[in-house]
Design an enzyme around this catalytic site. Structure first.
Site, PDB file in Angstrom:
ATOM      1  N   GLY A   3       0.783  -1.230   0.000  1.00 56.26           N
ATOM      2  CA  GLY A   3       0.000   0.000   0.000  1.00 56.26           C
ATOM      3  C   GLY A   3       0.812   1.275   0.000  1.00 56.26           C
TER       4      GLY A   3
ATOM      5  N   ASP B 188      -1.547   7.560  -7.189  1.00 59.86           N
ATOM      6  CA  ASP B 188      -0.198   7.075  -6.886  1.00 59.86           C
ATOM      7  C   ASP B 188       0.816   7.624  -7.870  1.00 59.86           C
ATOM      8  OD1 ASP B 188      -1.706   5.621  -5.155  1.00 59.86           O
ATOM      9  OD2 ASP B 188      -1.168   3.651  -5.946  1.00 59.86           O
TER      10      ASP B 188
END
Ligand code: ADP
Ligand code: MG
Length: 330
Positions: A102, A146
């Site tokens: 993560g 991201d």
């Protein structure tokens, strides 16, 4: 000529599962890096990773990145297939980002590979290319958070990203705050409920319009209990990001911490992306003196939790600092 690429991981402070409906997120690039050392040469991409037994050897034309073997090569192949004129490259990948936890080792790898293969363009274009690469490689319909955070990170700042228009506002991390990450469990989003969540949000948008502009009250009118819960999370989470930024800017760290806990609760109860271990970790953290708040971070179903604390409050976990985005050194 040897190139050296540094591509950071990222931790999301608040605003999870809002990016793929054009919402608000607040991640920061962190001082853990995926690095590539190597040379542009020849007409294949040949990469070794110290974390994988098999190297990746690819031609410069790849039609099916999702079918590449070994599996980690799919992320490399996704980037190769999305680039206009990739250079041949021979090199080695190392990382101190925990893989599959993560903190976005996948996006760090994609961005590093794109820079290694000669990507030229803005950080938004770099992020968009790498997002497409990840979607093709993994089959996960991921948002852009991201890749954009890793491409555009700003030292000592989190990034308030509006995933609707891709505008970025750096938000200073207060000097009297520490960000601590604790690893809970390895996980993968490939084949996880992530794609279900994306679909459920699309169903909600058919009923009440774009979630970015919908209100919590509108979300509550949805009949289907699952779709309603997903929309309740996204609409409230967008609001929490704005409130969290205001709290950081005015130094109200206690309030910022409360918003993190509310975010976690919403992800657990409405979005069903938490796990008992993550819930327990957040509870433990919040009962620790000097901790303002904590939450799961990233896609969920495992991974990491992030805490906002007074300096030195926690002895367990990694204190992470906000760093600049990916760079290449010649
Ligand atoms: P996360 O991005 O949260 O770390 P993902 O499941 O999205 O987790 O991506 C992890 C995958 O990315 C790994 O299974 C592997 O295929 C690939 N990967 C990431 N970093 C590396 C690396 N340094 N070397 C080889 N493969 C990597
Ligand atoms: Mg990832």
């Amino acid at each position: 000529m040897t190139l050296h690429i540094f591509s950071p991981g990222r931790v999301n402070l608040i605003g999870d599962h809002t990016d793929y409906t054009g919402g608000l997120v607040l991640p920061m690039a962190i001082d853990r890096y995926t690095e590539i050392h190597g040379r542009r040469t020849g007409d294949v991409v040949n990469l070794r990773s110290v974390d994988e037994p098999e190297p990746v050897v690819l031609p410069l034309l790849v039609d099916h990145p999702e079918a590449v073997d070994p599996a980690w090569g799919r992320y490399v192949a996704g980037v190769v297939s999305e680039m206009q004129h990739p250079h041949g490259f021979v090199g080695e990948v190392t990382t101190d980002i925990p893989i599959g936890s993560g903190l976005s080792s996948s996006a760090a790898l994609e961005v590093a590979v794109a820079l290694a293969l000669g990507f030229e363009g803005t950080s938004i274009e770099l992020a968009q290319l790498c997002q497409r690469a990840e979607q093709r490689a993994s089959g996960v319909p991921c948002g852009i958070m991201d890749q954009l955070c890793i491409a555009a990170g700003v030292r000592d700042h989190a990034l308030l990203i509006d995933c609707g228009d891709l505008s970025i506002e750096p938000v200073a991390i207060p000097a009297d705050a520490e960000i601590v990450v604790q690893h809970i469990a390895h996980r993968t989003l490939v084949g996880s409920a992530y794609a279900d969540r994306v679909r459920e949000c699309a169903q909600a948008e058919q009923l009440i319009g774009p979630l970015r502009h919908a209100t919590f009250a509108q979300a509550r009118t949805i009949d289907d209990p699952v779709v309603r819960a997903r929309a309740m999370h996204v609409t409230s989470e967008n609001l929490r990001v704005t409130q969290f930024v205001a709290a950081l800017r005015s130094g109200e760290l206690r309030h910022a911490g409360q918003l993190m806990v509310e975010s976690h609760r919403s992800l657990a109860e409405h979005y069903a992306t938490s796990t008992p271990a993550m819930d327990a970790a957040v509870e433990r953290l919040c009962a620790t003196p000097g901790v303002f708040g904590a939450r799961m971070t990233g896609g969920g179903f495992g991974g990491c939790v992030v805490a906002l604390t007074e300096p030195g409050a926690l002895s367990h976990g990694w204190v992470v600092r906000a760093v600049d985005g990916a760079r290449i050194e010649r």
